[in-house]
Design a protein around this motif. Structure first.
Motif, short mmCIF file in Angstrom:
data_model
loop_
_atom_site.label_atom_id
_atom_site.label_comp_id
_atom_site.label_asym_id
_atom_site.label_seq_id
_atom_site.Cartn_x
_atom_site.Cartn_y
_atom_site.Cartn_z
N VAL A 1 60.60 74.22 7.34
CA VAL A 1 62.00 74.99 6.86
C VAL A 1 62.19 75.88 7.98
O VAL A 1 61.57 76.71 8.62
N ARG A 2 63.49 75.51 8.55
CA ARG A 2 64.27 76.44 9.65
C ARG A 2 64.93 77.68 9.12
O ARG A 2 65.28 77.50 7.82
N PRO A 3 65.26 78.51 9.80
CA PRO A 3 66.15 80.05 9.20
C PRO A 3 67.59 79.37 8.90
O PRO A 3 68.00 78.20 9.32
N SER A 4 68.11 79.84 7.80
CA SER A 4 69.39 79.38 7.24
C SER A 4 70.40 79.44 8.45
O SER A 4 71.45 78.86 8.43
N SER A 5 70.22 80.57 9.53
CA SER A 5 71.19 80.65 10.45
C SER A 5 71.39 79.60 11.24
O SER A 5 72.33 79.07 12.02
N GLN A 6 70.43 78.58 11.56
CA GLN A 6 70.02 77.59 12.04
C GLN A 6 70.45 76.34 11.70
O GLN A 6 71.05 75.36 12.02
N VAL A 7 70.64 76.39 10.28
CA VAL A 7 70.98 75.04 9.56
C VAL A 7 71.99 75.25 8.71
O VAL A 7 72.63 74.42 7.74
N GLU A 8 72.97 76.21 9.03
CA GLU A 8 74.12 76.66 8.19
C GLU A 8 75.11 75.49 8.03
O GLU A 8 75.37 74.61 8.92
#
Length: 82
Positions: free
Chosen positions: A71-78
């Motif tokens: 799981v990648r940070p939400s900022s990276q997968v927005e």
């Protein structure tokens, strides 16, 4: 593949929650601030789930271990809609 099914089940659950929240907000049936916050959380988590599923599928397609996807940070997968 079982983990992929679990991710898809979670996505389906969150999409239903998102739909319900949007309907409640549109109808003025709920506290807007709380519901908007929850909606934002759902949208970020959905983006992360879609990204994870795409990572897993790509790893499988190229002969890599899909369990290595993270799981990648939400900022990276927005705004990663499926």
């Amino acid at each position: 593949m079982e983990q992929d099914r679990q991710i898809l089940a979670r996505i389906t659950e969150m999409v239903e929650d998102e739909r319900t929240l949007r309907e409640s907000l549109a109808a003025g049936e709920t506290d807007g601030t709380t519901e908007r916050r929850r909606l934002g959380e759902l949208e970020r988590e959905l983006d992360q789930c879609w990204d994870l599923l795409r990572q897993r599928r790509a790893k499988s397609e190229f002969g890599e271990n899909p369990d290595e996807a993270r799981v990648r940070p939400s900022s990276q997968v927005e705004d990663y809609r499926g």
